[in-house]
Scaffold this motif. Structure first.
Motif, PDB file in Angstrom:
ATOM      1  N   ARG A 234      37.735  45.989  46.124  1.00 47.43           N
ATOM      2  CA  ARG A 234      36.416  45.348  46.077  1.00 47.43           C
ATOM      3  C   ARG A 234      35.349  46.354  45.635  1.00 47.43           C
ATOM      4  O   ARG A 234      34.503  46.045  44.782  1.00 47.43           O
ATOM      5  CB  ARG A 234      36.082  44.768  47.455  1.00 47.43           C
ATOM      6  CG  ARG A 234      34.824  43.947  47.512  1.00 47.43           C
ATOM      7  CD  ARG A 234      34.632  43.237  48.853  1.00 47.43           C
ATOM      8  NE  ARG A 234      34.785  44.091  50.014  1.00 47.43           N
ATOM      9  CZ  ARG A 234      35.838  44.085  50.839  1.00 47.43           C
ATOM     10  NH1 ARG A 234      36.836  43.258  50.636  1.00 47.43           N
ATOM     11  NH2 ARG A 234      35.893  44.897  51.872  1.00 47.43           N
ATOM     12  N   LEU A 235      35.396  47.558  46.173  1.00 48.29           N
ATOM     13  CA  LEU A 235      34.421  48.585  45.791  1.00 48.29           C
ATOM     14  C   LEU A 235      34.542  48.933  44.310  1.00 48.29           C
ATOM     15  O   LEU A 235      33.532  49.090  43.619  1.00 48.29           O
ATOM     16  CB  LEU A 235      34.602  49.840  46.641  1.00 48.29           C
ATOM     17  CG  LEU A 235      34.147  49.739  48.089  1.00 48.29           C
ATOM     18  CD1 LEU A 235      34.588  50.966  48.878  1.00 48.29           C
ATOM     19  CD2 LEU A 235      32.639  49.557  48.173  1.00 48.29           C
ATOM     20  N   LYS A 236      35.772  49.072  43.832  1.00 45.81           N
ATOM     21  CA  LYS A 236      35.980  49.377  42.410  1.00 45.81           C
ATOM     22  C   LYS A 236      35.448  48.268  41.514  1.00 45.81           C
ATOM     23  O   LYS A 236      34.860  48.542  40.473  1.00 45.81           O
ATOM     24  CB  LYS A 236      37.475  49.585  42.129  1.00 45.81           C
ATOM     25  CG  LYS A 236      37.967  50.968  42.467  1.00 45.81           C
ATOM     26  CD  LYS A 236      39.390  51.166  42.026  1.00 45.81           C
ATOM     27  CE  LYS A 236      39.476  51.066  40.533  1.00 45.81           C
ATOM     28  NZ  LYS A 236      40.647  51.634  39.920  1.00 45.81           N
TER      29      LYS A 236
ATOM     30  N   PRO B  37      50.439  49.975  50.166  1.00 46.52           N
ATOM     31  CA  PRO B  37      50.118  51.384  49.864  1.00 46.52           C
ATOM     32  C   PRO B  37      50.035  51.680  48.370  1.00 46.52           C
ATOM     33  O   PRO B  37      49.216  52.512  47.958  1.00 46.52           O
ATOM     34  CB  PRO B  37      51.240  52.170  50.536  1.00 46.52           C
ATOM     35  CG  PRO B  37      52.322  51.177  50.793  1.00 46.52           C
ATOM     36  CD  PRO B  37      51.672  49.840  50.929  1.00 46.52           C
ATOM     37  N   GLN B  38      50.847  51.019  47.562  1.00 50.77           N
ATOM     38  CA  GLN B  38      50.788  51.256  46.114  1.00 50.77           C
ATOM     39  C   GLN B  38      49.417  50.875  45.571  1.00 50.77           C
ATOM     40  O   GLN B  38      48.839  51.591  44.754  1.00 50.77           O
ATOM     41  CB  GLN B  38      51.886  50.453  45.394  1.00 50.77           C
ATOM     42  CG  GLN B  38      51.943  50.738  43.902  1.00 50.77           C
ATOM     43  CD  GLN B  38      52.398  52.153  43.599  1.00 50.77           C
ATOM     44  OE1 GLN B  38      53.408  52.613  44.124  1.00 50.77           O
ATOM     45  NE2 GLN B  38      51.665  52.855  42.759  1.00 50.77           N
ATOM     46  N   ARG B  39      48.876  49.756  46.042  1.00 48.93           N
ATOM     47  CA  ARG B  39      47.561  49.312  45.579  1.00 48.93           C
ATOM     48  C   ARG B  39      46.466  50.267  46.057  1.00 48.93           C
ATOM     49  O   ARG B  39      45.471  50.477  45.351  1.00 48.93           O
ATOM     50  CB  ARG B  39      47.304  47.876  46.031  1.00 48.93           C
ATOM     51  CG  ARG B  39      48.167  46.895  45.251  1.00 48.93           C
ATOM     52  CD  ARG B  39      48.097  45.496  45.766  1.00 48.93           C
ATOM     53  NE  ARG B  39      46.808  44.862  45.516  1.00 48.93           N
ATOM     54  CZ  ARG B  39      46.560  43.590  45.808  1.00 48.93           C
ATOM     55  NH1 ARG B  39      47.503  42.821  46.351  1.00 48.93           N
ATOM     56  NH2 ARG B  39      45.369  43.071  45.571  1.00 48.93           N
ATOM     57  N   ILE B  40      46.626  50.841  47.226  1.00 46.30           N
ATOM     58  CA  ILE B  40      45.659  51.831  47.715  1.00 46.30           C
ATOM     59  C   ILE B  40      45.617  53.007  46.743  1.00 46.30           C
ATOM     60  O   ILE B  40      44.547  53.425  46.301  1.00 46.30           O
ATOM     61  CB  ILE B  40      46.028  52.317  49.135  1.00 46.30           C
ATOM     62  CG1 ILE B  40      45.861  51.192  50.147  1.00 46.30           C
ATOM     63  CG2 ILE B  40      45.182  53.542  49.521  1.00 46.30           C
ATOM     64  CD1 ILE B  40      46.421  51.507  51.524  1.00 46.30           C
ATOM     65  N   LEU B  41      46.798  53.527  46.404  1.00 43.14           N
ATOM     66  CA  LEU B  41      46.874  54.699  45.540  1.00 43.14           C
ATOM     67  C   LEU B  41      46.412  54.403  44.115  1.00 43.14           C
ATOM     68  O   LEU B  41      45.943  55.305  43.419  1.00 43.14           O
ATOM     69  CB  LEU B  41      48.285  55.265  45.543  1.00 43.14           C
ATOM     70  CG  LEU B  41      48.700  55.857  46.893  1.00 43.14           C
ATOM     71  CD1 LEU B  41      50.188  56.168  46.914  1.00 43.14           C
ATOM     72  CD2 LEU B  41      47.882  57.085  47.222  1.00 43.14           C
ATOM     73  N   GLU B  42      46.529  53.166  43.681  1.00 45.89           N
ATOM     74  CA  GLU B  42      46.039  52.789  42.352  1.00 45.89           C
ATOM     75  C   GLU B  42      44.523  52.635  42.327  1.00 45.89           C
ATOM     76  O   GLU B  42      43.905  52.731  41.278  1.00 45.89           O
ATOM     77  CB  GLU B  42      46.707  51.486  41.902  1.00 45.89           C
ATOM     78  CG  GLU B  42      48.177  51.668  41.575  1.00 45.89           C
ATOM     79  CD  GLU B  42      48.922  50.353  41.379  1.00 45.89           C
ATOM     80  OE1 GLU B  42      48.295  49.273  41.467  1.00 45.89           O
ATOM     81  OE2 GLU B  42      50.146  50.409  41.137  1.00 45.89           O
ATOM     82  N   ALA B  43      43.926  52.429  43.493  1.00 44.35           N
ATOM     83  CA  ALA B  43      42.489  52.165  43.567  1.00 44.35           C
ATOM     84  C   ALA B  43      41.649  53.404  43.863  1.00 44.35           C
ATOM     85  O   ALA B  43      40.420  53.328  43.849  1.00 44.35           O
ATOM     86  CB  ALA B  43      42.215  51.100  44.643  1.00 44.35           C
TER      87      ALA B  43
ATOM     88  N   THR C  26      42.690  48.456  53.860  1.00 45.32           N
ATOM     89  CA  THR C  26      42.145  49.474  52.976  1.00 45.32           C
ATOM     90  C   THR C  26      42.252  49.072  51.510  1.00 45.32           C
ATOM     91  O   THR C  26      41.308  49.252  50.751  1.00 45.32           O
ATOM     92  CB  THR C  26      42.875  50.812  53.219  1.00 45.32           C
ATOM     93  OG1 THR C  26      42.690  51.180  54.593  1.00 45.32           O
ATOM     94  CG2 THR C  26      42.345  51.906  52.315  1.00 45.32           C
ATOM     95  N   TYR C  27      43.372  48.516  51.101  1.00 40.36           N
ATOM     96  CA  TYR C  27      43.541  48.184  49.683  1.00 40.36           C
ATOM     97  C   TYR C  27      42.504  47.165  49.240  1.00 40.36           C
ATOM     98  O   TYR C  27      41.976  47.256  48.139  1.00 40.36           O
ATOM     99  CB  TYR C  27      44.973  47.715  49.373  1.00 40.36           C
ATOM    100  CG  TYR C  27      45.268  46.272  49.701  1.00 40.36           C
ATOM    101  CD1 TYR C  27      45.142  45.288  48.729  1.00 40.36           C
ATOM    102  CD2 TYR C  27      45.675  45.892  50.968  1.00 40.36           C
ATOM    103  CE1 TYR C  27      45.418  43.961  49.026  1.00 40.36           C
ATOM    104  CE2 TYR C  27      45.953  44.585  51.267  1.00 40.36           C
ATOM    105  CZ  TYR C  27      45.827  43.610  50.298  1.00 40.36           C
ATOM    106  OH  TYR C  27      46.092  42.299  50.595  1.00 40.36           O
TER     107      TYR C  27
END
Length: 169
Positions: A106-108, A134-140, A100-101
């Protein structure tokens, strides 16, 4: 100055808001559609992407499951009548495991004018610390968590507070 402030406000107002419903969708069901529709209205999103997972590492044993093509077709048929639902094959074309991250980052990068709202069920919030980065998921993205009746409110609030503290988000 005032012109810069106005330009900043205009740029902020032009940002797109896109929800992402990810999952294996094996099969997709009415609950997924209701959740997507509810998030669309509640967060005033421009659209919802239904994104079947290509090869999630936590579901590696899929021999008795629908194929990628079958899952994609189920999603396509289920969302066909809703004009603000779209099928995204973003994770279907990835080699190896999909994370997910990576997808969100990539989408961002591809769409810097878009804010993403990643929509999950409360059960996924309980497992979030087991996801990759998970931290990168929440940042994105903005994380949207849907509660379910079988999870007591107090238990949900506890895990929500724990995740907020863990990931500062």
């Amino acid at each position: 100055n005032e012109a810069d402030i106005k330009e900043g406000i205009i740029m902020w107002e032009k940002r797109k808001k896109v929800g992402i419903m990810g999952g294996t969708f094996d099969p997709i069901h009415t609950g997924h559609l209701i959740l997507g529709e509810t998030a669309y209205h509640q967060f005033q999103l421009d659209k919802i992407l239904f994104m079947p997972a290509g090869n999630p590492p936590h579901k590696s044993e899929r021999s008795q499951c629908a194929t990628n093509e079958q899952r994609t077709e189920m999603v396509r048929l289920a969302i066909a009548s809703n004009p603000h639902f779209s099928l995204s094959l973003e994770e279907m074309n990835q080699d190896g495991f999909t994370y997910t991250y990576r997808t969100l980052e990539r989408l961002k990068e591809q769409n810097p004018d878009t804010d993403y709202y990643f929509i999950i069920g409360a059960d996924s919030l309980f497992d979030l610390d087991q996801w990759r980065e998970p931290q990168r998921i929440l940042e994105a993205c903005h994380m949207v968590v849907a509660t379910r009746n079988q999870i007591p409110e107090e238990q949900f609030n506890q895990i929500l507070a724990r995740r907020r503290e863990q990931y500062q988000g």
